[in-house]
Motif scaffolding. Sequence first.
Motif, mmCIF file in Angstrom:
data_model
loop_
_atom_site.group_PDB
_atom_site.id
_atom_site.type_symbol
_atom_site.label_atom_id
_atom_site.label_comp_id
_atom_site.label_asym_id
_atom_site.label_seq_id
_atom_site.Cartn_x
_atom_site.Cartn_y
_atom_site.Cartn_z
ATOM 1 N N ASP C 136 0.851 -1.192 0.000
ATOM 2 C CA ASP C 136 0.000 0.000 0.000
ATOM 3 C C ASP C 136 0.888 1.244 0.000
ATOM 4 N N GLU C 160 -2.618 6.476 -7.171
ATOM 5 C CA GLU C 160 -1.558 5.480 -7.060
ATOM 6 C C GLU C 160 -1.681 4.421 -8.153
ATOM 7 N N LYS C 194 -9.126 1.557 -4.663
ATOM 8 C CA LYS C 194 -9.921 2.254 -3.655
ATOM 9 C C LYS C 194 -10.513 3.549 -4.187
ATOM 10 N N GLY C 223 -7.054 5.020 4.481
ATOM 11 C CA GLY C 223 -6.424 3.952 3.709
ATOM 12 C C GLY C 223 -5.483 3.109 4.570
ATOM 13 N N LYS D 31 -10.160 12.427 -0.545
ATOM 14 C CA LYS D 31 -9.501 13.405 0.315
ATOM 15 C C LYS D 31 -8.906 14.580 -0.459
HETATM 16 MG MG LIG Z 1 -3.397 5.592 1.221
#
Ligand SMILES: [Mg+2]
Lengths: 284, 284, 284, 284
Positions: C136, C160, C194, C223, D31
């Motif tokens: 992650d 990401e 996500k 997260g 976010k």
């Molecule tokens: Mg994160």
Amino acid sequence: MNDPQIPQDSIIWSQEMVRSTLPKRAQDSHKGVFGTALLVAGGPDMPGAALISGLGALTSGVGKLAIGTYRETIRSIAHAAAEATYVPDALIHIANGTHSLTSYKAIACGPGTLPDAVTEAAIDSLLNSPAPLILDAGALSERSYVKRSAPLILTPHAGEFSRISGYSTDQMAESPGACASAFAMEHDLTIVLKGPRTTIAFPDGELFHNPTGNAALAKGGTGDMLTGMMLGMLCCHENWRHAVLNAVYLHGACADEFIKTRSPHTMLAHDIAKLLPEVWKQYE
Amino acid sequence: MNDPQIPQDSIIWSQEMVRSTLPKRAQDSHKGVFGTALLVAGGPDMPGAALISGLGALTSGVGKLAIGTYRETIRSIAHAAAEATYVPDALIHIANGTHSLTSYKAIACGPGTLPDAVTEAAIDSLLNSPAPLILDAGALSERSYVKRSAPLILTPHAGEFSRISGYSTDQMAESPGACASAFAMEHDLTIVLKGPRTTIAFPDGELFHNPTGNAALAKGGTGDMLTGMMLGMLCCHENWRHAVLNAVYLHGACADEFIKTRSPHTMLAHDIAKLLPEVWKQYE
Amino acid sequence: MNDPQIPQDSIIWSQEMVRSTLPKRAQDSHKGVFGTALLVAGGPDMPGAALISGLGALTSGVGKLAIGTYRETIRSIAHAAAEATYVPDALIHIANGTHSLTSYKAIACGPGTLPDAVTEAAIDSLLNSPAPLILDAGALSERSYVKRSAPLILTPHAGEFSRISGYSTDQMAESPGACASAFAMEHDLTIVLKGPRTTIAFPDGELFHNPTGNAALAKGGTGDMLTGMMLGMLCCHENWRHAVLNAVYLHGACADEFIKTRSPHTMLAHDIAKLLPEVWKQYE
Amino acid sequence: MNDPQIPQDSIIWSQEMVRSTLPKRAQDSHKGVFGTALLVAGGPDMPGAALISGLGALTSGVGKLAIGTYRETIRSIAHAAAEATYVPDALIHIANGTHSLTSYKAIACGPGTLPDAVTEAAIDSLLNSPAPLILDAGALSERSYVKRSAPLILTPHAGEFSRISGYSTDQMAESPGACASAFAMEHDLTIVLKGPRTTIAFPDGELFHNPTGNAALAKGGTGDMLTGMMLGMLCCHENWRHAVLNAVYLHGACADEFIKTRSPHTMLAHDIAKLLPEVWKQYE
Ligand SMILES: [Mg+2]
Ligand SMILES: Nc1ncnc2c1ncn2[C@@H]1O[C@H](COP(=O)(O)O)[C@@H](O)[C@H]1O
Ligand SMILES: Nc1ncnc2c1ncn2[C@@H]1O[C@H](COP(=O)(O)O)[C@@H](O)[C@H]1O
Ligand SMILES: Nc1ncnc2c1ncn2[C@@H]1O[C@H](COP(=O)(O)O)[C@@H](O)[C@H]1O
Ligand SMILES: Nc1ncnc2c1ncn2[C@@H]1O[C@H](COP(=O)(O)O)[C@@H](O)[C@H]1O
Ligand SMILES: [Mg+2]
Ligand SMILES: [Mg+2]
Ligand SMILES: [Mg+2]
């Protein structure tokens, strides 16, 4: 037959007296109205005493709180008493006269501090300050007391009172009120003689007995909490005697609240500060 | 058919036994009545064990608690177990005989400590102290035990018991009570053989089985909590066997309370100390 | 009209599926049954990520948790994740091969870690370990993946995923499921993409969509919490896919519980771990 | 007769205005939508101010929060504001121009910082940044203000406003709104003149009066909390004036909620952040 624990001429500081003497926090007040309290507490092996007494003061009506303690202790507790400001190495600075004491509304010293030469020198400075002063725990020693205009309040438990007064445990057990009063009048100070039934002896001979509290308080740290609460109360009460008496009363009332639903064996000192907001409200 | 996990001749330590053996915290007691417990716990990579067991002791009836641990660990946990005092580098001082052990009411050693030479030397000193002694986790080793007057209590889980006793996992699974009792009687000590069904074997052959607890306890840290609780209970119980049994019982009862409204996968060891005040009360 | 955010061929991971796949914590289990998870997290400027993900893992069914992080971070968080043990300077030791990875049941790496050369070298080691592995945040980079027998799970948010896959934001917005699936199948790994609607793409093309969660989660740290929860779930689920899916589902369900009585603007990531015990119970 | 504390031409920022201006947290937001706030706070003797204002920001709608403070303070608070990231020695880096300010959505500076040369130099940099900027406490000084496109908001209490504006306490007590408005218009900035009745003066002469709050707020730390809340609100509101007004309103509303069941003497600043989630919800 009289209960030997209750001094004969003492007045019970009752629920009604608490109700009629607790201060109103005036709607238009700001933090300056309540002043800044100084708490000197916490030693290398007892950092928690600074936190417990700090939380006691913060939840008991101060305007601002300055905690004077070791740098190491500041690191440990700063986040948990985040509303306080800190005075690093306060004992030394006070002992040396390099930390001004003129602006404080009330001062307490002793929880978790070592009873050493630096502490004694600091107490000399504190005694010469113009603010009401509470001495507890490591700041309780057999010593002489200078004449001062502001109140001086000592908060010994039986062992500590025996050490500073010379009274034997037997004498104190038989007539705690008489012992506390004699000492208070002789030295022109206030004795809060802590125990299962706490006795408060004022310098003019007035003697009170506290009806609250229970054996949940028979655990390390509860005395530190009382010192902090009393310091905070001195900042929000006009009458310092009411501050002393209400601190002792509410401290015990929180413990009484605790055991309504919880075992007395399980209470921690800091639980008192968590219960205080709602307990205090019951008397307003 | 007998459940192989329940030793045949053991007595179930029942709710009624708990009710009739839990101590009353006498109204006129002070912290000195319950004494000071010493907890030696927490290593460089396991600082949390000192906190968890410390919270266990503080909520289980001690008068005062001294936590002996690394300086680094004191910094980390002092605010979270603020009611305790601290003994820096306790293992070394105890090993060297430079920390007096005569004044403690009860002692526990092991949660989070490394099973190294210093620990072994410290255990030698601890075994020679006059107080009831609990050895757990890093303080459990294959060793000989000196004769002592105060109780010695070992709290191994199955793996640890196998290591110190030499019994195979199969032997222990088949007759845990027999194994625990044999070892307890041979070495004149108490074995708390922890597991889904904890067995308590006293040195005279008395054997108990604990009915509380559930798989919420199958997570790191719960054993540390038990050690702390047992240490606290030794301070407030007159009968040390009741202290051992009630600690195991209430530890499990807290977990049983937890899962009434929460998933057993989610419990943390320190939740036990938060639940204990109300759970304990149910048995008073 | 189809909602473009929901990949067309995906299955909604429903409440019923959660109910039927959540593991029972067997009454006779001990912590060893659930194994030890390794969490490598927290960098010098992001120490909190180690704590948040650590709390996620601890409340999600692990047996034991080892947190590998900086010494400085250990000092900051050890009391708050007291049930964990710590591996100081883990990234370096893993990168150097001086910390054995063979005994872990599951491993996660990345929350709060810097995406630098040491991290990359550590990931090389982690990829060669035999345990299910979650990467992650700082551990997500454009790189090649070795063939491994245990599952590899990447948990990128859109930004990401774009960085590691090369897909443009537009491509991903139009068909997130297709992008995630293509990448997952090509690299033989699992993508948890996500976002407001999280997509889970397994290496064999199976594609799921999570129905829970809300904008209370749109804040730093959520997260990290998911990564920790997934790590914990891998330890208590038999089927690793169910672990991944249930972690995402319950993470969102906690946020949904939060906003029943509280503004979504006010949630903090660690609130999720406080809500999880009761939320999880609702599905058991 | 007019209450002299309420400026005559001011509008009361009412419950209805709050209801109609609080933002919705859009379901599909992430976010990044709410941006990253920078909080520069906390000095060596006031580490807690960084934590209190940090918690205020985190619970008030930020996407991400970066707290710029001393290394020592990071160690103390990182676990308690775990959702934040940290910028060590931020004041110095900002003063030197070595920390880029271009990516922040909003910035606040001052709680717990010393009013020294480094702070002044940092403020010069902050004033030149493109983000809305709040200056409080240690960042409030008598100085000139450069023209900037983004809002500049000063949050002095009466003493601080007197110091930066030159108005006497008498002048301010008689017509706080007039004083605040005059200063705001002259310097093209916003004045939040805090007190029992807080006055908000915008640079175009618009003047508001806040109806919430009580003397529970008359304690150290509550101003720090307000600064943090306002910073968070700037990140989630489209209209920055609504952010300022709603922060002041909800800050007071939390205190009003507190005293429904608790004594006003007992509130701590961080209690506000604990009450905010449910209080905010009442206006959504
Ligand atoms: Mg994160
Ligand atoms: N059995 C008891 N009943 C009521 N109050 C107690 C009891 N034991 C201790 N206390 C109170 O707890 C505090 C202990 O202070 P210290 O001895 O300094 O730790 C004092 O305020 C005592 O009055
Ligand atoms: N499945 C279980 N049911 C009941 N108690 C358990 C279970 N698993 C562990 N425990 C208890 O949790 C504690 C674990 O201690 P340790 O193995 O030292 O961490 C012991 O008190 C065990 O008896
Ligand atoms: N608006 C939203 N609705 C539902 N889940 C969200 C939303 N925003 C963020 N999340 C979840 O919050 C977490 C954010 O992770 P990260 O981007 O790594 O901080 C992920 O699990 C997202 O799925
Ligand atoms: N008596 C009071 N009534 C309402 N709000 C108050 C009162 N005293 C202080 N405050 C608020 O508490 C905060 C104090 O900020 P500061 O003076 O910076 O610590 C400001 O938001 C004040 O408006
Ligand atoms: Mg004391
Ligand atoms: Mg153990
Ligand atoms: Mg202020």
